[in-house]
Each structure stands twice: as C-alpha cells, then as structure tokens.
Write a protein that holds these residues in place. Sequence first.
Motif, PDB file in Angstrom:
ATOM      1  N   ASP A 139       8.518  -5.514 -24.038  1.00 33.90           N
ATOM      2  CA  ASP A 139       8.000  -5.131 -25.348  1.00 33.90           C
ATOM      3  C   ASP A 139       7.783  -6.388 -26.187  1.00 33.90           C
ATOM      4  OD1 ASP A 139       8.448  -2.539 -24.454  1.00 33.90           O
ATOM      5  OD2 ASP A 139       9.468  -1.900 -26.273  1.00 33.90           O
ATOM      6  N   ALA A 140       7.039  -6.240 -27.263  1.00 33.85           N
ATOM      7  CA  ALA A 140       6.765  -7.369 -28.153  1.00 33.85           C
ATOM      8  C   ALA A 140       8.080  -7.908 -28.715  1.00 33.85           C
ATOM      9  CB  ALA A 140       5.844  -6.917 -29.288  1.00 33.85           C
ATOM     10  N   THR A 171       9.982 -11.087 -31.274  1.00 30.46           N
ATOM     11  CA  THR A 171       9.773 -12.125 -32.275  1.00 30.46           C
ATOM     12  C   THR A 171      10.753 -13.277 -32.080  1.00 30.46           C
ATOM     13  OG1 THR A 171      11.199 -10.928 -33.818  1.00 30.46           O
ATOM     14  CG2 THR A 171       8.828 -10.524 -33.982  1.00 30.46           C
ATOM     15  N   ASP A 173       5.354  -3.578 -33.413  1.00 27.27           N
ATOM     16  CA  ASP A 173       4.114  -3.858 -32.689  1.00 27.27           C
ATOM     17  C   ASP A 173       4.031  -3.059 -31.403  1.00 27.27           C
ATOM     18  OD1 ASP A 173       3.564  -5.670 -34.666  1.00 27.27           O
ATOM     19  OD2 ASP A 173       4.070  -7.446 -33.471  1.00 27.27           O
ATOM     20  N   GLU A 174       3.027  -2.242 -31.298  1.00 28.43           N
ATOM     21  CA  GLU A 174       2.711  -1.495 -30.073  1.00 28.43           C
ATOM     22  C   GLU A 174       3.805  -0.547 -29.609  1.00 28.43           C
ATOM     23  OE1 GLU A 174       0.618  -3.891 -27.067  1.00 28.43           O
ATOM     24  OE2 GLU A 174       0.801  -5.557 -28.485  1.00 28.43           O
ATOM     25  N   GLN A 184       4.405   1.277 -25.983  1.00 28.84           N
ATOM     26  CA  GLN A 184       5.430   0.627 -25.167  1.00 28.84           C
ATOM     27  C   GLN A 184       6.710   1.439 -25.051  1.00 28.84           C
ATOM     28  OE1 GLN A 184       5.880  -3.292 -26.914  1.00 28.84           O
ATOM     29  NE2 GLN A 184       3.948  -4.000 -26.097  1.00 28.84           N
TER      30      GLN A 184
END
Length: 166
Positions: free
Chosen positions: A37-38, A40, A124-125, A129
Amino acid sequence: MWHWKGVRSNPVGQADDQYIHDNTDPKANKNWGRSGDAKTGGGYSNNVKDGQPAFVQTDLTNDAVVVLDAEKMPLDANWQQTNRIPGIVTAPFTGSRGDLTAKGVWNDGIWTLEIRRAMVTVGDESSTQDVQFIDLSKAYDFGVSIFDNSQINHVYHDGVLQMRFK
C-alpha cells in the motif's frame, strides 16, 4: 494482503499492508501482482553499507533481532565482537501501508497473532488497495498461509475462509 513478519514487522507492532492486482509485467512490477500500500515513511531495510553492517542499537547489550531506526547508531569502535548486530533496520510504516496494528507472541511452542485494522481505511488509493468492511452482514473471503522459516515453501489450506461479523 496482510503480511506479518516475525522479525521485520513484529518489533514495531505492525503487519505489512499489501494488496494483490493483475499486473504480471516484471518490468512494471517486480513482485508480479503484489504491491505494498502507499506509504509516507517507515519500513525495513537490510542493515548493510558498503558490504558491512551499518548500524547497531544504542543499547549494545540487548537481544534485539532488529535495529530500531529510532535507536540506531553507526557501527564504530565501541562495538565489540560479543555484541549482536541485527541484519535488519526497521521503523513503523506510515501512510496507508501502516494501517495494520499487529503483535505476535511465542508462548509454550505456539504463536498467537492478533491483527487489528479500521473497518474502513482512508488514504491514498485505500478504496482499491484495501477491502472496506462497510457491510457487516456480508461474508468476506480470505486465505491464510504460513511461511515457516522459508521464502517460498509454506503451509496453505484448500478453499476459501470466510470472515463474518457478529
């Protein structure tokens, strides 16, 4: 796909939040249909620089199996050959990849693993996801595989398991 790792993610209380997709082009996706997954920040990496260990823990006497990123210090002359140097540096994932809180405990020859996640994730997404547990009357299909100290040979089961909310 929730991917718990006893060495890499357990020390920071997480499981790796990943997902499966239909991309089988090795140039576009080296994992062939599996991606994280995204994120950070955070994650894990090998504890290597120029072919040698890069870091040790601030406490050189501990029995850690990883170097916690928040407690790492460069390998220097204070290191002694009796000190343990873990092969992985790890920190908690941040962003969507850090959605999963997880803790595994080994006791009397048995692993007990508890994983926790919000019913609906954001970020995000996350809609593509993560499975979103919106309808609590619905059964959600899932599977489990156990990698017992191996990269590819693992225990699996036939069929699909279903999670139902009570």
